[in-house]
Design a protein around this motif. Structure first.
Motif, PDB file in Angstrom:
ATOM      1  N   GLN A  28       3.926   4.886  -9.623  1.00  0.00           N
ATOM      2  CA  GLN A  28       5.367   4.948  -9.745  1.00  0.00           C
ATOM      3  C   GLN A  28       5.632   5.644 -11.072  1.00  0.00           C
ATOM      4  OE1 GLN A  28       7.922   1.664  -8.846  1.00  0.00           O
ATOM      5  NE2 GLN A  28       6.396   0.759  -7.469  1.00  0.00           N
ATOM      6  N   ASN A  83       0.536  -4.609  -5.501  1.00  0.00           N
ATOM      7  CA  ASN A  83       1.876  -4.396  -6.064  1.00  0.00           C
ATOM      8  C   ASN A  83       2.348  -2.950  -5.936  1.00  0.00           C
ATOM      9  OD1 ASN A  83       0.480  -3.058  -8.071  1.00  0.00           O
ATOM     10  ND2 ASN A  83       1.011  -4.493  -9.693  1.00  0.00           N
ATOM     11  N   ALA A  84       1.442  -2.030  -5.623  1.00  0.00           N
ATOM     12  CA  ALA A  84       1.773  -0.622  -5.348  1.00  0.00           C
ATOM     13  C   ALA A  84       2.580   0.034  -6.466  1.00  0.00           C
ATOM     14  CB  ALA A  84       2.477  -0.478  -4.003  1.00  0.00           C
ATOM     15  N   GLU A  85       2.247  -0.294  -7.707  1.00  0.00           N
ATOM     16  CA  GLU A  85       2.829   0.421  -8.839  1.00  0.00           C
ATOM     17  C   GLU A  85       1.883   1.505  -9.329  1.00  0.00           C
ATOM     18  OE1 GLU A  85       3.792  -2.568 -11.738  1.00  0.00           O
ATOM     19  OE2 GLU A  85       5.510  -3.274 -10.582  1.00  0.00           O
ATOM     20  N   SER A  95       8.801   4.647  -5.030  1.00  0.00           N
ATOM     21  CA  SER A  95       8.969   3.221  -4.773  1.00  0.00           C
ATOM     22  C   SER A  95       7.607   2.623  -4.415  1.00  0.00           C
ATOM     23  CB  SER A  95       9.934   3.004  -3.602  1.00  0.00           C
ATOM     24  OG  SER A  95       9.352   3.509  -2.412  1.00  0.00           O
ATOM     25  N   ASN A  96       7.531   1.309  -4.365  1.00  0.00           N
ATOM     26  CA  ASN A  96       6.298   0.652  -3.940  1.00  0.00           C
ATOM     27  C   ASN A  96       5.908   1.121  -2.537  1.00  0.00           C
ATOM     28  OD1 ASN A  96       7.646  -0.944  -5.971  1.00  0.00           O
ATOM     29  ND2 ASN A  96       6.123  -2.517  -5.611  1.00  0.00           N
ATOM     30  N   THR A  97       6.910   1.238  -1.686  1.00  0.00           N
ATOM     31  CA  THR A  97       6.655   1.656  -0.305  1.00  0.00           C
ATOM     32  C   THR A  97       6.075   3.062  -0.254  1.00  0.00           C
ATOM     33  OG1 THR A  97       8.493   0.262   0.420  1.00  0.00           O
ATOM     34  CG2 THR A  97       7.734   1.954   1.961  1.00  0.00           C
ATOM     35  N   VAL A 100       4.529   4.734  -2.765  1.00  0.00           N
ATOM     36  CA  VAL A 100       3.203   4.747  -3.409  1.00  0.00           C
ATOM     37  C   VAL A 100       2.150   4.275  -2.408  1.00  0.00           C
ATOM     38  CG1 VAL A 100       1.795   3.624  -5.184  1.00  0.00           C
ATOM     39  CG2 VAL A 100       4.030   4.568  -5.781  1.00  0.00           C
ATOM     40  N   ASP A 101       2.450   3.191  -1.698  1.00  0.00           N
ATOM     41  CA  ASP A 101       1.540   2.675  -0.683  1.00  0.00           C
ATOM     42  C   ASP A 101       1.325   3.703   0.426  1.00  0.00           C
ATOM     43  OD1 ASP A 101       1.357   0.901   2.076  1.00  0.00           O
ATOM     44  OD2 ASP A 101       0.274  -0.021   0.401  1.00  0.00           O
ATOM     45  N   GLN A 136       5.144   3.753 -14.449  1.00  0.00           N
ATOM     46  CA  GLN A 136       3.750   3.419 -14.754  1.00  0.00           C
ATOM     47  C   GLN A 136       2.988   4.657 -15.211  1.00  0.00           C
ATOM     48  OE1 GLN A 136       5.414   1.251 -12.995  1.00  0.00           O
ATOM     49  NE2 GLN A 136       4.595  -0.420 -14.178  1.00  0.00           N
TER      50      GLN A 136
END
Length: 123
Positions: free
Chosen positions: A98, A81-83, A50-52, A54-55, A101
């Motif tokens: 992600q 965007n943390a993708e 998820s974006n969370t 990945v960040d 991607q």
């Protein structure tokens, strides 16, 4: 803390540990040292779900490398965007994707001539 003089391989190992701290998955190391005209010696590539995550994985790498080696990335991008977050440590470039991607950009396919090492998930 004084920056320790480490090899790129030691930096890669520390980065992998930082990824594993936040359960980054499908970790692959691409060794670019035998290839001509490369921008670095190694790519470290992994997934977050998820974006969370990945960040969190990218921030874990930054914190873990800084704490254990005293080094910070020269450049980073993708946090908005943390993708796909990229962390550039000169000799090592970290890509936290992600899954969609990672599949779309297919860095492993683009650098198929590089020696690839896969790291088993710890969980």
């Amino acid at each position: 803390m004084n920056k320790l003089k480490l090899t790129a391989k030691q930096l890669v190992e520390t980065i992998v540990e930082g990824i594993q701290e936040k359960k980054g998955t499908d970790i692959a190391i691409l060794d670019l040292t035998e290839l001509d005209n490369t921008i670095c010696q190694y790519f470290v590539i992994c997934n977050g779900d998820s974006n969370t995550q990945v960040d969190a994985v990218a921030n874990s790498v930054i914190d873990y490398v800084n704490k254990n080696i005293g080094d910070k990335p020269n450049h980073s991008e993708g946090f908005s965007n943390a993708e796909w977050i990229l962390l550039d440590y000169f000799d090592v470039v970290v890509h936290v994707f992600q899954r969609e991607q990672r599949s779309f950009y297919n860095l492993e396919g683009l650098w198929a001539d590089a020696k690839r090492t896969e790291i088993k998930n710890l969980f």
